[in-house]
Design a protein around this motif. Structure first.
Motif, PDB file in Angstrom:
ATOM      1  N   THR A 153     -14.043  99.898  46.057  1.00  0.00           N
ATOM      2  CA  THR A 153     -14.276 100.938  45.068  1.00  0.00           C
ATOM      3  C   THR A 153     -15.728 100.863  44.630  1.00  0.00           C
ATOM      4  OG1 THR A 153     -13.556  99.383  43.385  1.00  0.00           O
ATOM      5  CG2 THR A 153     -11.947 100.983  44.144  1.00  0.00           C
ATOM      6  N   ALA A 154     -16.378 102.006  44.583  1.00  0.00           N
ATOM      7  CA  ALA A 154     -17.770 102.036  44.184  1.00  0.00           C
ATOM      8  C   ALA A 154     -17.947 103.052  43.069  1.00  0.00           C
ATOM      9  CB  ALA A 154     -18.646 102.413  45.372  1.00  0.00           C
ATOM     10  N   GLY A 155     -18.715 102.669  42.102  1.00  0.00           N
ATOM     11  CA  GLY A 155     -18.980 103.605  41.028  1.00  0.00           C
ATOM     12  C   GLY A 155     -20.131 103.077  40.217  1.00  0.00           C
ATOM     13  N   SER A 156     -20.652 103.875  39.321  1.00  0.00           N
ATOM     14  CA  SER A 156     -21.730 103.362  38.470  1.00  0.00           C
ATOM     15  C   SER A 156     -21.114 103.001  37.120  1.00  0.00           C
ATOM     16  CB  SER A 156     -22.837 104.392  38.333  1.00  0.00           C
ATOM     17  OG  SER A 156     -22.294 105.680  38.312  1.00  0.00           O
ATOM     18  N   VAL A 157     -21.967 102.549  36.225  1.00  0.00           N
ATOM     19  CA  VAL A 157     -21.489 102.096  34.931  1.00  0.00           C
ATOM     20  C   VAL A 157     -20.765 103.231  34.204  1.00  0.00           C
ATOM     21  CG1 VAL A 157     -22.193 100.907  32.829  1.00  0.00           C
ATOM     22  CG2 VAL A 157     -23.597 100.751  34.884  1.00  0.00           C
ATOM     23  N   ASP A 158     -19.650 102.933  33.596  1.00  0.00           N
ATOM     24  CA  ASP A 158     -18.928 103.888  32.741  1.00  0.00           C
ATOM     25  C   ASP A 158     -18.346 105.104  33.455  1.00  0.00           C
ATOM     26  OD1 ASP A 158     -19.455 102.316  30.575  1.00  0.00           O
ATOM     27  OD2 ASP A 158     -21.304 103.392  30.062  1.00  0.00           O
ATOM     28  N   ASP A 159     -18.177 105.031  34.755  1.00  0.00           N
ATOM     29  CA  ASP A 159     -17.573 106.196  35.378  1.00  0.00           C
ATOM     30  C   ASP A 159     -16.061 106.051  35.485  1.00  0.00           C
ATOM     31  OD1 ASP A 159     -17.309 104.385  37.281  1.00  0.00           O
ATOM     32  OD2 ASP A 159     -18.586 105.346  38.762  1.00  0.00           O
ATOM     33  N   GLY A 160     -15.533 104.983  34.901  1.00  0.00           N
ATOM     34  CA  GLY A 160     -14.081 104.852  34.818  1.00  0.00           C
ATOM     35  C   GLY A 160     -13.440 104.108  35.971  1.00  0.00           C
ATOM     36  N   LYS A 161     -14.222 103.277  36.652  1.00  0.00           N
ATOM     37  CA  LYS A 161     -13.700 102.560  37.812  1.00  0.00           C
ATOM     38  C   LYS A 161     -12.591 101.579  37.408  1.00  0.00           C
ATOM     39  CE  LYS A 161     -16.583  99.941  40.013  1.00  0.00           C
ATOM     40  NZ  LYS A 161     -16.030  98.590  39.891  1.00  0.00           N
ATOM     41  N   SER A 162     -12.853 100.810  36.370  1.00  0.00           N
ATOM     42  CA  SER A 162     -11.840  99.843  35.925  1.00  0.00           C
ATOM     43  C   SER A 162     -10.579 100.570  35.469  1.00  0.00           C
ATOM     44  CB  SER A 162     -12.367  98.997  34.773  1.00  0.00           C
ATOM     45  OG  SER A 162     -13.507  98.318  35.178  1.00  0.00           O
ATOM     46  N   THR A 163     -10.776 101.686  34.801  1.00  0.00           N
ATOM     47  CA  THR A 163      -9.618 102.462  34.351  1.00  0.00           C
ATOM     48  C   THR A 163      -8.818 102.956  35.549  1.00  0.00           C
ATOM     49  OG1 THR A 163     -11.090 103.227  32.607  1.00  0.00           O
ATOM     50  CG2 THR A 163      -8.946 104.281  32.731  1.00  0.00           C
ATOM     51  N   LEU A 164      -9.523 103.383  36.588  1.00  0.00           N
ATOM     52  CA  LEU A 164      -8.831 103.877  37.780  1.00  0.00           C
ATOM     53  C   LEU A 164      -8.020 102.767  38.444  1.00  0.00           C
ATOM     54  CD1 LEU A 164      -8.318 106.157  39.862  1.00  0.00           C
ATOM     55  CD2 LEU A 164     -10.283 105.283  41.130  1.00  0.00           C
ATOM     56  N   ILE A 165      -8.639 101.593  38.596  1.00  0.00           N
ATOM     57  CA  ILE A 165      -7.926 100.476  39.222  1.00  0.00           C
ATOM     58  C   ILE A 165      -6.745 100.071  38.339  1.00  0.00           C
ATOM     59  CG2 ILE A 165      -8.108  98.045  39.889  1.00  0.00           C
ATOM     60  CD1 ILE A 165     -10.962  98.666  40.777  1.00  0.00           C
ATOM     61  N   GLY A 166      -6.998 100.019  37.034  1.00  0.00           N
ATOM     62  CA  GLY A 166      -5.919  99.719  36.097  1.00  0.00           C
ATOM     63  C   GLY A 166      -4.779 100.710  36.240  1.00  0.00           C
ATOM     64  N   ARG A 167      -5.123 101.974  36.382  1.00  0.00           N
ATOM     65  CA  ARG A 167      -4.128 103.033  36.514  1.00  0.00           C
ATOM     66  C   ARG A 167      -3.308 102.855  37.794  1.00  0.00           C
ATOM     67  NH1 ARG A 167      -1.342 106.263  33.543  1.00  0.00           N
ATOM     68  NH2 ARG A 167      -3.175 106.602  32.252  1.00  0.00           N
ATOM     69  N   LEU A 168      -3.999 102.605  38.906  1.00  0.00           N
ATOM     70  CA  LEU A 168      -3.301 102.413  40.187  1.00  0.00           C
ATOM     71  C   LEU A 168      -2.340 101.227  40.095  1.00  0.00           C
ATOM     72  CD1 LEU A 168      -6.064 102.906  42.918  1.00  0.00           C
ATOM     73  CD2 LEU A 168      -3.922 104.189  42.736  1.00  0.00           C
ATOM     74  N   MET A 169      -2.818 100.149  39.492  1.00  0.00           N
ATOM     75  CA  MET A 169      -1.991  98.952  39.417  1.00  0.00           C
ATOM     76  C   MET A 169      -0.851  99.135  38.420  1.00  0.00           C
ATOM     77  SD  MET A 169      -4.840  95.964  39.850  1.00  0.00           S
ATOM     78  CE  MET A 169      -3.622  94.680  40.015  1.00  0.00           C
ATOM     79  N   TYR A 170      -1.156  99.802  37.323  1.00  0.00           N
ATOM     80  CA  TYR A 170      -0.146  99.987  36.283  1.00  0.00           C
ATOM     81  C   TYR A 170       0.954 100.929  36.764  1.00  0.00           C
ATOM     82  CZ  TYR A 170       1.786 100.408  31.618  1.00  0.00           C
ATOM     83  OH  TYR A 170       2.627 100.344  30.537  1.00  0.00           O
ATOM     84  N   ASP A 171       0.551 102.046  37.348  1.00  0.00           N
ATOM     85  CA  ASP A 171       1.535 103.041  37.778  1.00  0.00           C
ATOM     86  C   ASP A 171       2.331 102.591  39.003  1.00  0.00           C
ATOM     87  OD1 ASP A 171       0.713 104.512  35.687  1.00  0.00           O
ATOM     88  OD2 ASP A 171      -0.077 106.216  36.824  1.00  0.00           O
TER      89      ASP A 171
END
Lengths: 300, 423
Positions: free
Chosen positions: B18-36
């Motif tokens: 996963t690639a992204g810059s600061v604050d683009d929501g990368k951690s949230t996305l990974i959290g979402r994938l893992m949570y859901d």
């Protein structure tokens, strides 16, 4: 032919590759054997990597003296079955020598003392690489661990300054006195390990399966009746149907209430579990970075 | 889940970065994938809720799930590549989560080296920025065949189709310079879950699949090289037992092609030819072996073979040479030296080598080549010519990631200082 490999086949191949790589790159590797399912799986993978020759490394068990008797019997039997040398490092020896000091208070844990005995044994044996069954999914500090994890001449891990690992090119170069910890099953999850155990019909100690045991509930964790455990005033042992998800010292490894008595039952239980595997380990609960701190000191 | 018990035993594996810059929501996305996908456990959620509170964070900080080191938590940064795992009934996934700022190129190259697919995140409010180009260039350079461009934070642009289409067009206009055969665009909101695991109710205009569906269904098996037969010899198995007295097993990982029992092969560098007598594993003999299997060959003839040698198909051999052109990504704080000597590691082979020439440096943001800048520092990417002290048996990285990749090691510090892709 589609030439596809299942996830278990790919993980197995990766682990076998690591074992062969270490045999080629190091002088005197050793397999750290805890007696748990992950290290039993490791020994099985090592066997496959060098078959039909025997495993070219000894096993090293750091014995806290607080082990489940079933696990010790299993260990001795396994070494015989696989025809590997078993070296045992006793934490008690380090305490007697004065290099380790027992924790104060009731029900002391010898977990942190393991690092001391481990480093002493590694030095004594002249081992330059030690395989561990650590997995990256187990604990947050382990998520950043390498397959080839470099340790300085004090056995310390420097997480901020790790060597990048690319493709399947592993750099095991080191200065005199330095060593490596090697984690061949880094990419496996708890589920992968159980599925693989089933697929390969790997034998496990009986305490992973449901059985009746005398236990006491301490802070929500079931602790086994053992000579190393002292009951507090208001505590009482009771009989429960339990099993273990991980194996460690009897004083800190909590059991879970479970009727899972076959591998299929366990796989189903793991799939439905809402708590992590190490959730019942009192040693990880001591602080947010407990595992990182122990690793920095030379823990597996 | 019992109906999937056997299905789970035989899942497919997908590695992505996963690639992204600061604050683009990368951690949230990974959290979402893992949570859901129910890959986060209750005690993990409890623990990060507790830490978020202690830190005074307003929301549960999903980044704490991935940032495990003390220094990371203290400074609120991600230091290193972290590996995450989740599974659906269809596939098992390994995520190489690379941080957005510190040592960016070095970390992304590391994460991308083992990935089949890259997710590139774009903030819908910002569109294509310099970092998007850099991430895409690295994915292309590392020959990642599948890129999913997630245009995130669609909730903050009123789920506008126009915004999505504009960003898509912008991306495609510079992507022409890259080599990525499969690019997909998905409008998402990682925070609210739109099009991550479940289809969005807010974007009727988007008819494509969700991110998870794409991850579960992308075909990666054909990305492997099944043509050019290569097996670098890693270890020679010689049992000291009566039963296997004459057994000589040449063990290694199949790095390309399909090898069959009875097939004619050549051994490099000796050039001797022989036939595969058997493909051995502890679970029994195989009729054929293909990537990425770890096997051992026994051969018809007694030939002196050791680690670093290569077993290849007789009618399809790798290049043998000492003068090698590379794209190199520099990983170390000490700059690359022209005339500098390093240890080169390639497959199971190892040699000393010297940097003969720096052809040009690549500006990773604009993709322009600069032939005058020979100052190659950490996180720089350059084309170089090296000479190795002995011949290596290689393919171009484009043809084969296993036999086309190398690392450079500093002879004195023993550190891995460079990652190279053979041209």
């Amino acid at each position: 032919m589609s030439y596809n490999l299942s996830h278990l086949d790919q993980l197995e191949s990766e682990a076998i590759y690591i074992f062969r790589e270490v045999a080629a790159q190091f002088e005197k590797p050793v397999i750290l054997f805890s007696g748990g399912k992950d290290s039993i799986t490791m020994v099985h993978l090592a066997k496959k990597a060098f078959w039909p020759a025997k495993v070219p490394f000894p096993l090293l068990h750091i014995d806290t003296g607080h082990n489940f008797p079933e696990a010790l019997a299993f260990r001795d039997n396994l070494a015989k079955k696989y025809n590997v040398t078993l070296d045992v490092g006793l934490v008690q020896d380090s305490i007697d020598k004065g290099t380790a000091k027992e924790e104060k208070g009731l029900n002391p844990s010898r977990n942190s003392l393991q690092s001391i005995t481990l480093l002493e044994k590694l030095e004594e044996g002249g081992y330059d690489a030690a395989f561990g069954g650590g997995r990256r999914d187990e604990e947050k500090a382990r998520a950043k661990e390498r397959f080839f994890s470099h340790r300085d001449d004090f056995g310390q891990w420097d997480p901020k300054n790790q060597r990048p690992e690319l493709w399947n090119l592993y750099n095991g170069k080191k200065a005199i006195g330095e060593s490596f910890r090697i984690f061949p099953i880094s990419n496996w999850t708890e589920m992968d390990v159980w599925q693989y155990i089933k697929k390969e019909k790997i034998e496990l100690p009986s305490i992973y399966f449901s059985h009746k045991r005398s236990v006491v509930n301490r802070n929500g964790v079931w602790i086994a009746d053992s000579p190393y455990n002292t009951l507090l005033d208001n505590e009482k042992y009771e009989e429960r149907i339990i099993r273990y998800r991980t194996l460690g010292c009897m004083t800190i490894t909590g059991a879970i209430e479970s009727t899972a008595s076959t591998l299929d039952d366990i796989i189903e239980e793991v799939a439905a579990a809402r708590q992590t595997e190490r959730g019942n380990r009192a040693d990880d609960k001591r602080s947010e970075a407990a595992m990182e701190d122990r690793k920095k000191q030379g823990y597996f | 889940m019992s109906d999937n018990k056997n299905g789970y035993m035989d899942m497919d594996l997908l590695r992505f970065t996963t690639a992204g810059s600061v604050d683009d929501g990368k951690s949230t996305l990974i959290g979402r994938l893992m949570y859901d996908t129910k890959s986060i456990f209750e005690d993990q959620i409890d623990a990060i809720e507790q830490s978020s509170q202690n830190r005074g964070d307003e929301h549960v900080n999903l980044a704490l799930l991935t940032d495990g080191l003390r220094a990371e938590r203290e400074q609120g940064i991600t230091i290193d590549v972290a590996y995450r795992y989740f599974a659906t009934p269809k596939r098992k996934f390994i995520i190489a989560d690379t941080p957005g700022h510190i040592q960016y190129t070095r970390n992304m190259v590391t994460g991308a080296s083992s990935a089949n697919l890259a997710i590139i995140l774009i903030d819908a409010r910002k569109g294509v920025i310099e970092q998007t180009k850099r991430h895409s260039f690295i994915a292309s350079l590392l020959q990642i065949k599948h890129v999913v461009v997630c245009i995130n934070k669609m909730d903050l642009v009123d789920y506008s189709e126009e915004v999505f289409e504009k960003i898509k067009k912008e991306y495609l206009s510079f992507e022409a310079k890259l080599e990525i055969p499969d690019i997909r665009f998905i409008p998402i909101s990682a925070l609210h879950g739109d099009n991550v695991v479940d289809k969005s109710k807010n974007m009727d205009w988007y008819q494509g699949p969700t991110l998870l569906w794409s991850l579960e269904n992308v075909q990666v098996s054909s990305d492997r090289n099944l043509i050019d037969g290569r097996m670098p010899v890693q270890w020679v198995i010689r049992p000291q037992s009566d039963k296997y007295h004459d057994f000589r097993g040449f063990a290694g990982l199949i790095s390309g092609g399909v090898f069959r029992k009875g097939e004619e092969v050549v051994i490099l560098p000796s050039g001797f030819t022989t036939k595969i007598k058997a493909i051995e594993t502890m679970n029994g003999e195989l009729q054929e072996a293909y990537p990425p299997m770890s096997v051992a060959f026994t051969l018809e003839d007694e030939i002196d073979i050791s680690r670093g040698d290569m077993i290849a198909k007789l009618n399809n051999q790798p290049t043998v040479g000492q003068d090698i052109e590379l794209m190199v990504c520099w990983l170390n704080l000490t700059p690359l030296k022209i005339g500098g000597k390093y240890i080169i590691k390639h497959t199971s082979n190892e040699a000393r080598c010297i940097i003969k020439e720096i052809r040009y440096k690549v500006n990773v943001n604009t993709l322009e080549k600069n032939e005058n800048d020979k100052n190659i520092e950490v996180n720089d990417i350059a084309r170089v010519l090296i000479k190795s002290a002995k011949p290596l048996f290689y393919d171009s990285y484009r043809k084969n990631r296993n036999t086309g990749s190398i690392i450079l090691i500093d002879e004195f510090s023993n550190e891995t200082v460079g990652a190279g892709m053979i041209i």
